[in-house]
Design a protein around this motif. Structure first.
Motif, short mmCIF file in Angstrom:
data_model
loop_
_atom_site.label_atom_id
_atom_site.label_comp_id
_atom_site.label_asym_id
_atom_site.label_seq_id
_atom_site.Cartn_x
_atom_site.Cartn_y
_atom_site.Cartn_z
N THR A 112 23.53 60.23 40.52
CA THR A 112 24.26 59.66 40.22
C THR A 112 26.21 59.69 39.93
OG1 THR A 112 23.04 58.74 38.52
CG2 THR A 112 25.34 58.03 38.48
N LEU A 113 27.24 59.65 40.71
CA LEU A 113 28.56 59.84 40.37
C LEU A 113 28.93 59.35 39.58
CD1 LEU A 113 28.39 59.49 44.27
CD2 LEU A 113 28.26 61.29 43.45
N ASP A 114 29.89 60.66 39.03
CA ASP A 114 30.82 60.22 38.07
C ASP A 114 31.43 59.46 38.74
OD1 ASP A 114 29.00 62.46 36.40
OD2 ASP A 114 31.00 64.22 37.13
N LEU A 115 32.63 59.27 39.25
CA LEU A 115 33.74 58.48 39.63
C LEU A 115 33.91 58.42 41.07
CD1 LEU A 115 36.32 56.91 38.44
CD2 LEU A 115 37.46 59.19 38.94
N VAL A 116 33.84 57.43 41.92
CA VAL A 116 33.75 57.56 43.49
C VAL A 116 35.29 56.13 42.96
CG1 VAL A 116 33.69 55.85 45.38
CG2 VAL A 116 31.62 57.71 43.64
N GLN A 117 36.23 56.93 44.30
CA GLN A 117 37.64 56.00 44.32
C GLN A 117 37.74 55.27 45.63
OE1 GLN A 117 40.55 59.15 42.63
NE2 GLN A 117 38.96 60.66 43.25
N LEU A 118 37.83 54.53 45.80
CA LEU A 118 38.59 53.87 47.08
C LEU A 118 39.46 55.04 47.56
CD1 LEU A 118 38.44 50.40 46.95
CD2 LEU A 118 36.68 51.62 47.70
N HIS A 119 39.51 55.95 48.74
CA HIS A 119 40.38 56.70 49.90
C HIS A 119 41.42 56.55 50.73
CE1 HIS A 119 39.99 60.90 51.21
NE2 HIS A 119 41.89 60.71 50.59
N THR A 120 42.80 55.76 49.37
CA THR A 120 43.51 55.10 50.00
C THR A 120 43.40 53.99 51.06
OG1 THR A 120 44.33 57.20 51.63
CG2 THR A 120 45.07 57.25 49.54
N PRO A 121 42.48 53.01 50.67
CA PRO A 121 42.55 51.90 52.32
C PRO A 121 43.43 51.27 52.34
CG PRO A 121 42.17 51.07 49.90
CD PRO A 121 41.31 52.84 49.64
N PRO A 122 43.14 50.45 53.53
CA PRO A 122 44.15 49.31 53.57
C PRO A 122 44.60 48.90 52.41
CG PRO A 122 42.33 49.39 55.45
CD PRO A 122 42.24 50.66 53.97
N THR A 123 46.30 48.10 52.62
CA THR A 123 46.43 46.98 51.61
C THR A 123 45.62 46.06 50.77
OG1 THR A 123 48.67 48.16 51.62
CG2 THR A 123 48.52 45.99 50.49
N PRO A 124 44.82 45.51 52.27
CA PRO A 124 44.53 44.09 51.37
C PRO A 124 43.44 44.19 50.62
CG PRO A 124 45.32 44.47 53.81
CD PRO A 124 45.66 45.27 53.91
N VAL A 125 42.39 45.45 51.16
CA VAL A 125 41.26 46.03 50.20
C VAL A 125 41.24 45.79 49.34
CG1 VAL A 125 39.84 47.37 49.65
CG2 VAL A 125 40.56 47.49 51.94
N PHE A 126 42.49 46.02 48.19
CA PHE A 126 42.86 46.16 46.99
C PHE A 126 42.50 44.15 47.16
CE2 PHE A 126 45.25 49.54 48.11
CZ PHE A 126 44.06 50.43 47.40
N SER A 127 42.54 43.78 47.75
CA SER A 127 43.02 41.99 46.81
C SER A 127 42.12 41.36 47.47
CB SER A 127 43.66 41.20 47.69
OG SER A 127 45.25 41.98 47.36
N SER A 128 40.78 42.24 47.77
CA SER A 128 39.82 40.81 47.83
C SER A 128 38.53 41.80 46.66
CB SER A 128 38.83 42.41 49.42
OG SER A 128 37.23 42.25 49.48
N ASP A 129 38.16 40.44 46.32
CA ASP A 129 36.39 40.45 45.67
C ASP A 129 35.56 40.91 45.03
OD1 ASP A 129 38.71 38.99 44.12
OD2 ASP A 129 38.29 36.82 44.01
N ALA A 130 35.63 40.29 47.01
CA ALA A 130 34.37 41.21 47.49
C ALA A 130 34.02 42.38 47.59
CB ALA A 130 33.47 40.71 49.03
#
Length: 325
Positions: A112-130
């Motif tokens: 199990t990974l301690d912490l996984v971060q989205l790596h500076t994704p495209p801006t619309p990703v931050f608004s995606s519920d999915a």
């Protein structure tokens, strides 16, 4: 070393961590033995938080850290995902997340990974519920313990902080990048979201070791990405023109207290900002790792020194970067 809390993760970390981008050899070649010695020196000096990514050396950084942590339990290793595919929101799917985290789990040698971060994704990703539903699924499936985001822009950070499952936000914060102080750090503190301060030395500019005659290797991003040819230019020298950065460092030098190096002054400035959980300077050798960790024991900077940083920023740096990120 002082520890600060990732409240939504239910764990703490030493205030000075280690950024492991350079272990992937994107800052010039770093041998595996040198990488292990650097990790050892950092942990011996009190570092408990190591930040890496699946693209650092195409997994090399994760693999080196994985072999190291086999004999050093109790560390928190944060990795990042998403930059191994074209940067299109449609690629941020649960199936891809499973594949990417499985690869990182294998590289790091953990279930199990301690912490996984989205790596500076495209801006619309931050608004995606999915997207955030998929991240929650990874936690439920015990592939990861927690998730966060690594951002380029203030608005991306604020959008992520509003998500109830976001445990951390990684953002560029240094004496050349003051904009996060205005809204991001207060919002994160109120929400219990940890702040991971990256690029604290502006890719080494704030170490004070460089001048107009310094050259960088062909495989060093401070050479090939100086104008944003490979990824966001803000990741290299914090988006500041190199010559302007050198002049800013010259003006900052008189503010450095006796007993501090220029790099330690820059790191202490980051630690003194309310809301910062951990700062993650990189290190290519044991002496750098030890010197970075020692900042945790240095006294806070004076109000006059902080005001001096603000003055240099407002005069030289703000016109270049403030409205971009």
């Amino acid at each position: 070393m002082e520890n600060r809390s990732f409240r939504r993760m239910g764990r703490t970390a030493g205030v000075v961590g280690l950024g492991a981008w350079q272990l992937g050899a994107d800052w010039g070649e770093v041998s595996e033995s040198d990488a292990h010695e650097t990790l050892q020196a950092a942990v011996d000096a009190g570092v408990t938080f190591i930040d890496t990514a699946d693209v650092y050396g195409d997994g090399r950084s994760e693999q080196i850290i994985g072999s190291f942590i086999k004999t050093r339990p109790g560390l928190t290793v944060a990795t990042k995902m998403g930059r191994r595919v074209p940067q299109e929101p449609a690629n941020y799917t649960l199936d891809n997340f499973r594949a990417w985290t499985d690869r990182s789990r294998a590289n790091l040698g953990v279930d199990t990974l301690d912490l996984v971060q989205l790596h500076t994704p495209p801006t619309p990703v931050f608004s995606s519920d999915a997207v955030f539903d998929a991240l929650d699924t990874l936690v439920e499936e015990k592939r990861i313990k927690a998730y966060g985001v690594s951002v380029e822009k203030v608005d991306e950070a604020l959008t992520a902080i509003a998500r109830p499952g976001t445990a951390s936000v990684q953002i560029i914060l240094n004496a050349f990048r003051l904009k996060p102080l205005e809204r991001v750090l207060p919002a994160a503190a109120e929400a219990g979201v940890g702040i991971i301060a990256r690029v604290p030395l502006a890719s080494g500019l704030l170490s004070g070791r460089y001048d107009e005659h310094t050259t960088f290797a062909a495989n060093d991003h401070r050479n090939y990405n100086r104008h944003g040819a490979s990824f966001d230019v803000g990741e290299t020298f914090s988006g500041v023109d190199y010559e302007t950065g050198l002049e800013a460092v010259r003006r900052l030098r008189p503010l450095v207290p006796e007993g501090y190096t220029m790099a330690q002054f820059a790191l202490r400035w980051v630690l003194d900002q309310p809301g910062v959980t951990v700062v993650i300077p990189g290190a290519r050798n044991p002496s750098q790792a030890t010197a970075n960790a020692a900042v945790a024991d240095l006294p806070p900077l004076t109000d006059a020194a902080k005001a001096g940083v603000r003055e240099v920023y407002d005069e030289l740096i703000r016109p270049q970067v403030h409205d971009k990120w």
